[in-house]
Design a protein around this motif. Structure first.
Motif, PDB file in Angstrom:
ATOM      1  N   SER A 405      33.756   0.315  91.420  1.00  0.00           N
ATOM      2  CA  SER A 405      32.327   0.065  90.895  1.00  0.00           C
ATOM      3  C   SER A 405      31.516  -0.031  91.848  1.00  0.00           C
ATOM      4  O   SER A 405      30.414   0.583  92.028  1.00  0.00           O
ATOM      5  CB  SER A 405      32.446  -0.926  89.846  1.00  0.00           C
ATOM      6  OG  SER A 405      33.566  -0.807  88.867  1.00  0.00           O
ATOM      7  N   ALA A 406      32.012  -1.000  92.767  1.00  0.00           N
ATOM      8  CA  ALA A 406      30.970  -1.293  94.081  1.00  0.00           C
ATOM      9  C   ALA A 406      30.611  -0.098  94.856  1.00  0.00           C
ATOM     10  O   ALA A 406      29.591  -0.030  95.528  1.00  0.00           O
ATOM     11  CB  ALA A 406      31.626  -2.525  94.639  1.00  0.00           C
ATOM     12  N   VAL A 407      31.815   0.416  95.142  1.00  0.00           N
ATOM     13  CA  VAL A 407      31.573   1.735  96.060  1.00  0.00           C
ATOM     14  C   VAL A 407      30.890   2.824  95.589  1.00  0.00           C
ATOM     15  O   VAL A 407      29.808   3.349  96.144  1.00  0.00           O
ATOM     16  CB  VAL A 407      33.111   2.552  96.311  1.00  0.00           C
ATOM     17  CG1 VAL A 407      32.855   3.832  97.001  1.00  0.00           C
ATOM     18  CG2 VAL A 407      33.844   1.542  97.078  1.00  0.00           C
ATOM     19  N   PHE A 408      30.824   3.030  94.127  1.00  0.00           N
ATOM     20  CA  PHE A 408      29.959   4.145  93.533  1.00  0.00           C
ATOM     21  C   PHE A 408      28.454   3.683  93.711  1.00  0.00           C
ATOM     22  O   PHE A 408      27.642   4.320  93.965  1.00  0.00           O
ATOM     23  CB  PHE A 408      30.186   4.342  92.003  1.00  0.00           C
ATOM     24  CG  PHE A 408      31.338   5.676  92.033  1.00  0.00           C
ATOM     25  CD1 PHE A 408      30.640   6.840  91.837  1.00  0.00           C
ATOM     26  CD2 PHE A 408      32.433   5.664  92.095  1.00  0.00           C
ATOM     27  CE1 PHE A 408      31.591   7.910  91.644  1.00  0.00           C
ATOM     28  CE2 PHE A 408      33.330   6.620  91.985  1.00  0.00           C
ATOM     29  CZ  PHE A 408      32.902   7.744  91.707  1.00  0.00           C
ATOM     30  N   GLY A 410      27.179   1.353  95.741  1.00  0.00           N
ATOM     31  CA  GLY A 410      26.803   1.288  97.167  1.00  0.00           C
ATOM     32  C   GLY A 410      26.443   2.884  97.640  1.00  0.00           C
ATOM     33  O   GLY A 410      24.937   2.893  98.458  1.00  0.00           O
ATOM     34  N   VAL A 411      27.296   3.748  97.362  1.00  0.00           N
ATOM     35  CA  VAL A 411      27.102   5.092  97.847  1.00  0.00           C
ATOM     36  C   VAL A 411      25.888   5.755  97.184  1.00  0.00           C
ATOM     37  O   VAL A 411      25.045   6.176  97.753  1.00  0.00           O
ATOM     38  CB  VAL A 411      28.343   5.916  97.847  1.00  0.00           C
ATOM     39  CG1 VAL A 411      28.031   7.490  98.166  1.00  0.00           C
ATOM     40  CG2 VAL A 411      29.334   5.461  98.598  1.00  0.00           C
ATOM     41  N   ALA A 412      25.699   5.581  95.891  1.00  0.00           N
ATOM     42  CA  ALA A 412      24.547   5.932  95.100  1.00  0.00           C
ATOM     43  C   ALA A 412      23.270   5.704  95.538  1.00  0.00           C
ATOM     44  O   ALA A 412      22.302   6.183  95.765  1.00  0.00           O
ATOM     45  CB  ALA A 412      24.959   6.006  93.643  1.00  0.00           C
ATOM     46  N   LYS A 413      23.288   4.178  95.843  1.00  0.00           N
ATOM     47  CA  LYS A 413      22.044   3.375  96.328  1.00  0.00           C
ATOM     48  C   LYS A 413      21.714   3.991  97.522  1.00  0.00           C
ATOM     49  O   LYS A 413      20.357   4.158  97.881  1.00  0.00           O
ATOM     50  CB  LYS A 413      22.229   1.969  96.101  1.00  0.00           C
ATOM     51  CG  LYS A 413      21.163   1.179  96.261  1.00  0.00           C
ATOM     52  CD  LYS A 413      21.161  -0.261  96.187  1.00  0.00           C
ATOM     53  CE  LYS A 413      20.080  -1.165  95.936  1.00  0.00           C
ATOM     54  NZ  LYS A 413      19.114  -0.901  97.404  1.00  0.00           N
ATOM     55  N   VAL A 414      22.508   4.182  98.480  1.00  0.00           N
ATOM     56  CA  VAL A 414      22.327   4.708  99.654  1.00  0.00           C
ATOM     57  C   VAL A 414      21.714   5.991  99.685  1.00  0.00           C
ATOM     58  O   VAL A 414      20.743   6.485 100.535  1.00  0.00           O
ATOM     59  CB  VAL A 414      23.365   4.270 100.852  1.00  0.00           C
ATOM     60  CG1 VAL A 414      23.171   5.033 102.299  1.00  0.00           C
ATOM     61  CG2 VAL A 414      23.710   2.890 100.965  1.00  0.00           C
ATOM     62  N   LEU A 415      22.391   6.955  99.206  1.00  0.00           N
ATOM     63  CA  LEU A 415      21.972   8.237  99.243  1.00  0.00           C
ATOM     64  C   LEU A 415      21.066   8.731  98.315  1.00  0.00           C
ATOM     65  O   LEU A 415      20.019   9.651  98.627  1.00  0.00           O
ATOM     66  CB  LEU A 415      23.224   9.127  99.130  1.00  0.00           C
ATOM     67  CG  LEU A 415      24.549   8.863 100.031  1.00  0.00           C
ATOM     68  CD1 LEU A 415      25.569   9.944  99.479  1.00  0.00           C
ATOM     69  CD2 LEU A 415      24.124   9.271 101.356  1.00  0.00           C
ATOM     70  N   LEU A 416      20.917   7.948  97.206  1.00  0.00           N
ATOM     71  CA  LEU A 416      19.862   8.431  96.125  1.00  0.00           C
ATOM     72  C   LEU A 416      18.957   7.700  95.909  1.00  0.00           C
ATOM     73  O   LEU A 416      17.909   8.062  95.173  1.00  0.00           O
ATOM     74  CB  LEU A 416      20.521   8.798  94.925  1.00  0.00           C
ATOM     75  CG  LEU A 416      21.951   9.893  95.074  1.00  0.00           C
ATOM     76  CD1 LEU A 416      22.640  10.224  93.656  1.00  0.00           C
ATOM     77  CD2 LEU A 416      21.343  11.311  95.425  1.00  0.00           C
ATOM     78  N   LYS A 417      18.699   6.632  96.437  1.00  0.00           N
ATOM     79  CA  LYS A 417      17.667   5.545  96.306  1.00  0.00           C
ATOM     80  C   LYS A 417      17.359   5.150  95.058  1.00  0.00           C
ATOM     81  O   LYS A 417      18.333   4.791  94.391  1.00  0.00           O
ATOM     82  CB  LYS A 417      16.382   6.208  97.127  1.00  0.00           C
ATOM     83  CG  LYS A 417      16.717   6.411  98.284  1.00  0.00           C
ATOM     84  CD  LYS A 417      16.951   5.473  99.603  1.00  0.00           C
ATOM     85  CE  LYS A 417      17.113   6.105 100.855  1.00  0.00           C
ATOM     86  NZ  LYS A 417      17.738   5.200 101.723  1.00  0.00           N
ATOM     87  N   GLN A 418      16.065   5.477  94.410  1.00  0.00           N
ATOM     88  CA  GLN A 418      15.740   5.178  93.034  1.00  0.00           C
ATOM     89  C   GLN A 418      16.563   5.947  92.289  1.00  0.00           C
ATOM     90  O   GLN A 418      16.482   5.758  90.960  1.00  0.00           O
ATOM     91  CB  GLN A 418      14.375   5.133  92.761  1.00  0.00           C
ATOM     92  CG  GLN A 418      13.634   6.630  92.784  1.00  0.00           C
ATOM     93  CD  GLN A 418      12.160   6.733  92.549  1.00  0.00           C
ATOM     94  OE1 GLN A 418      11.618   6.539  93.742  1.00  0.00           O
ATOM     95  NE2 GLN A 418      11.758   6.797  91.400  1.00  0.00           N
ATOM     96  N   TYR A 419      17.059   7.065  92.526  1.00  0.00           N
ATOM     97  CA  TYR A 419      17.923   7.896  91.698  1.00  0.00           C
ATOM     98  C   TYR A 419      19.333   7.710  91.689  1.00  0.00           C
ATOM     99  O   TYR A 419      20.277   8.494  90.978  1.00  0.00           O
ATOM    100  CB  TYR A 419      17.530   9.481  91.811  1.00  0.00           C
ATOM    101  CG  TYR A 419      16.136   9.646  91.543  1.00  0.00           C
ATOM    102  CD1 TYR A 419      15.488   9.808  90.321  1.00  0.00           C
ATOM    103  CD2 TYR A 419      15.225   9.981  92.608  1.00  0.00           C
ATOM    104  CE1 TYR A 419      14.115  10.336  90.291  1.00  0.00           C
ATOM    105  CE2 TYR A 419      13.947  10.120  92.620  1.00  0.00           C
ATOM    106  CZ  TYR A 419      13.396  10.243  91.292  1.00  0.00           C
ATOM    107  OH  TYR A 419      11.876  10.605  91.039  1.00  0.00           O
ATOM    108  N   ALA A 420      19.587   6.691  92.249  1.00  0.00           N
ATOM    109  CA  ALA A 420      21.050   6.235  92.280  1.00  0.00           C
ATOM    110  C   ALA A 420      21.757   6.255  90.885  1.00  0.00           C
ATOM    111  O   ALA A 420      22.876   6.702  90.558  1.00  0.00           O
ATOM    112  CB  ALA A 420      21.405   5.017  92.902  1.00  0.00           C
ATOM    113  N   GLY A 421      21.137   5.907  89.755  1.00  0.00           N
ATOM    114  CA  GLY A 421      21.799   5.791  88.424  1.00  0.00           C
ATOM    115  C   GLY A 421      22.173   7.252  88.033  1.00  0.00           C
ATOM    116  O   GLY A 421      23.138   7.534  87.389  1.00  0.00           O
ATOM    117  N   LEU A 422      21.011   8.224  88.364  1.00  0.00           N
ATOM    118  CA  LEU A 422      21.318   9.581  87.889  1.00  0.00           C
ATOM    119  C   LEU A 422      22.709  10.045  88.503  1.00  0.00           C
ATOM    120  O   LEU A 422      23.429  10.844  87.990  1.00  0.00           O
ATOM    121  CB  LEU A 422      20.038  10.494  88.296  1.00  0.00           C
ATOM    122  CG  LEU A 422      20.145  11.911  88.021  1.00  0.00           C
ATOM    123  CD1 LEU A 422      20.349  11.993  86.317  1.00  0.00           C
ATOM    124  CD2 LEU A 422      18.984  12.675  88.442  1.00  0.00           C
ATOM    125  N   GLY A 423      22.880   9.768  89.912  1.00  0.00           N
ATOM    126  CA  GLY A 423      24.060  10.295  90.566  1.00  0.00           C
ATOM    127  C   GLY A 423      25.203   9.656  90.035  1.00  0.00           C
ATOM    128  O   GLY A 423      26.299  10.255  89.721  1.00  0.00           O
TER     129      GLY A 423
END
Length: 702
Positions: A405-408, A410-423
């Motif tokens: 859960s934490a890896v997903f 963290g990676v989504a937040k770093v790569l997709l910024k505000q669209y991390a949830g969409l990722g």
């Protein structure tokens, strides 16, 4: 401008409707493509039905008993092996529940909740004492279990011992060819036989009981060398015992020792108690109709067979079975632990942010929200880690799920910024589609699957998995439609049909998701989203048409599955068979009871309140006391249709699914944290930009 657009819309409408009809036809055709194919399983051994079946039932016989008994261990390499789930209709499976289930061929209810299991009923004057009490109990709890069907369906079945008397009793409770003790010399005169090996003692005398069971198996083999000898657990020894899959052995193996399975579980190494009845009856059952004439009756189980690789190491087999017990014991308790951990982390981080308003607190709060979204992926991917073979399996599962859960997050937040949830949503969509096509290997034993102890779904997608897939599919479809909207409303609507249609096919296709209730809820939601994408609004006539189209699509899949051979049907075809047999009333009542059972506790009412508030927010955003949400709602044309589709899916699922309010609650639990994380990460839009966006929305609606 308006006069120019109207003819275009009139030309587009027939095209879209033809495309919609084609999509529904392709969905039915894709489902039909596997409707007649056998479900994907491991390599099957040659399937032969024996001339005689001898069932030896021992209540409470576990794989720890096999490990602790040299005599039982010696049988492993001489047999097809597996575990048997003994879940019956009631909350507990006492021995009487197990024997009644064998009698009926479907799950029966024999014990009284909260009471000790007690002794089995006696036989007096050739009839089971208090038999009518058990018959009435089936009616009271709407089990639909036809007690006595085994004896009525097959002649020449002998019984030995108290439990066997229940199994071979006729519909009126009378007992024919039955002996109070075990007399194996009389096996030669029996067509098939059921032997009660007794209840495994809790402490003193258990070693002697193990030796007795092993000796019974050897004697039965010697007395009937041409027969199958099935050694199976029947039930638990006490009413409040922790249930686990019990022992299942079948001797002799036809083509070397393999793993037991059946079409009711489609899992090598696992069978159900109802499979025992189906095997004795060779898959054919009769029951009496009110006129006293025999009619075919559906069985909950299927004929037992063998599948998978051959095994030659008894010690390795036993350890595998014990590991499997760990796999099914821990997910539900760990689910609660992980959920509470995430909730505490979210509340703590949110409180920190509300107090300090610092950038670090804001980022931490976003991360905890995204981690909850990642949890809905971790529950499945954790299965790939084989955590049940690690030291301290329960704690290992806890750490694995939180880690993924934490890896997903963290990676989504770093790569997709505000669209991390969409990722995260897109990842969940892809993973579940792939898992469904592969035969759902990530589902079995996961936190979101009903394991053998619960006796729920053994293959395909369960309610929690469907809720995850529905959210991921609808939001992904809405996002892609948003990208295509400026180019063409038609293309955007077709994209919704493709993305949502793939989810429907994978979720509903027999042999893949095999989820009857899921496609009932997801199909109208996808059609509604496609319509709103194309037209911007919907009339009552169109809404009724969407509902009818959804019903027709689901009905087509169910009927095609019904056309398959009985032992290959999934939940779809079984439901149609019961409907045509007039046997669907008890099924619907039981599902309604399961749905309403959530309201027996405050948690159910709390979930309902949360679901209602979430739905109100999608329909009347002005009622939400958060300006950031109100701005977000009007910031993109596809946000409203997507949220309405999510609410439609949750509402239909709640009303027509046995999960009840839990289904939309799970959907909200996946959607809401990701939405909050997005709102927290998004830059506040200037008022001038909002005006431009509102004008863009108006132009699209025109």
């Amino acid at each position: 401008m308006n006069h120019r657009s109207r003819p275009k819309n009139r030309r587009a409408r027939p095209t879209f409707l033809r495309t919609l009809a084609l999509g529904l036809a392709l969905f039915a055709a894709a489902s039909a493509g596997t409707a007649y194919a056998a479900p994907p399983t491991a390599e099957q051994a040659p399937r032969t039905l024996p001339a005689k079946v001898i069932v030896i039932g021992a209540a409470g016989l576990t794989w720890y008993d096999v490990k602790g008994s040299p005599d039982l261990t010696a049988l492993v390499n001489q047999a097809n092996v597996g575990s048997i789930t003994v879940k019956t209709a009631g909350p507990h499976t006492c021995p009487v529940d197990g024997w009644l289930t064998i009698s009926a061929g479907t799950r029966a209810w024999g014990s009284v909740p909260g009471d000790a299991c007690g002794e089995l009923p006696t036989v007096a004057n050739g009839k089971i004492s208090d038999w009518q009490t058990y018959v009435d109990r089936q009616a009271e709890h709407h089990t639909g279990a036809p007690l006595g069907r085994l004896a009525e369906s097959r002649q020449g079945v002998c019984g030995f011992g108290p439990g066997a008397a229940i199994a071979v009793a006729r519909a009126d409770g009378t007992v024919g060819d039955w002996q109070p003790g075990v007399e194996l010399t009389k096996l030669g005169g029996c067509g098939d036989a059921i032997i009660d090996a007794g209840v495994m003692p809790l402490r003193e005398g258990r070693e002697e009981a193990r030796k007795r069971v092993a000796e019974l198996v050897k004697q039965a083999e010697g007395a009937a060398p041409d027969a199958w000898v099935l050694l199976v657990g029947i039930g638990q020894e006490i009413a409040n015992a922790h249930q686990e899959p019990l022992v299942a052995l079948q001797l002799p193996p036809a083509d070397g020792p393999r793993w037991l399975t059946s079409d009711s579980t489609r899992r090598p190494g696992l069978i159900q108690l109802t499979d025992v009845t189906a095997t004795i009856l060779r898959g054919q059952a009769k029951e009496l109709d009110p006129a006293g004439e025999e009619q075919p009756g559906p069985l909950d189980g299927n004929v037992i067979s063998a599948a998978g690789d051959k095994h030659t190491d008894a010690a390795a087999v036993i350890e595998d079975r014990l590991d499997t017990n760990e796999r099914f014991e821990h997910p539900r308790p760990v689910l609660i632990a992980v959920a509470m951990t995430l909730l505490v982390a979210q509340l703590a981080a949110l409180g920190w942010f509300l107090v300090t308003r610092s950038r670090r607190a804001r980022s931490t709060s976003e991360f905890t929200m995204l981690a909850q979204g990642g949890f809905f992926i971790a529950v499945f991917l954790s299965t790939a880690t084989v955590w049940w073979r690690w030291p301290s399996p329960g704690f290992s599962l806890y750490c694995v799920v939180l880690g993924i859960s934490a890896v997903f997050a963290g990676v989504a937040k770093v790569l997709l910024k505000q669209y991390a949830g969409l990722g995260i949503l897109l990842a969940a969509y892809v993973i579940l589609l792939v898992d469904g096509v592969l035969g759902t290997p990530l589902q079995f034993g996961s936190m979101f699957a009903d394991g053998p102890v619960i006796g729920g779904r053994f293959y395909g997608f369960g309610n929690s998995t469907f809720a995850t897939l529905a959210v991921a599919a609808l939001v992904t479809a809405g996002w892609v439609a948003q990208k295509l909207l400026e180019r063409s409303r038609m293309q955007a609507a077709l994209a919704v049909l493709v993305i949502g249609g793939l989810a429907i096919i994978v979720d509903g296709k027999p042999g893949w998701g095999t989820d009857f209730g899921g496609i009932i809820a997801l199909t109208p939601a996808v059609l509604l989203l496609a319509w709103l994408t194309w037209r911007g609004s919907i009339s009552l006539k169109a809404l009724i048409g969407i509902g009818i189209a959804g019903v027709l699509a689901v009905s087509a899949v169910a009927f095609l599955d019904y056309l398959r051979p009985e032992d290959q049907r999934s939940h779809f075809g079984t439901f149609v068979a019961r409907l045509l047999d007039g046997d669907v009333g008890d099924v619907l009542i039981r599902k309604l009871q399961m749905s309403l059972a959530f309201f027996h506790t405050p948690a159910g009412w709390f979930m309902l309140a949360g679901v209602v508030l979430a739905m109100i927010a999608t329909v009347w955003p002005d009622k939400v006391p958060f300006e950031s949400y109100r701005r977000y709602y009007v910031s993109r044309p596809m946000i409203r249709p997507t949220l309405l589709a999510l609410s439609t899916c949750g509402l239909v699922g709640m009303l027509l699914n046995d999960a009840g309010v839990a289904l939309p609650a799970i959907m909200a639990g996946f959607t809401l944290p990701l939405l909050v994380a997005h709102l927290m990460a998004a830059t506040v839009l200037p008022e001038s930009h909002l005006v431009q966006e509102s004008s863009s929305v108006d132009r699209h609606r025109q």
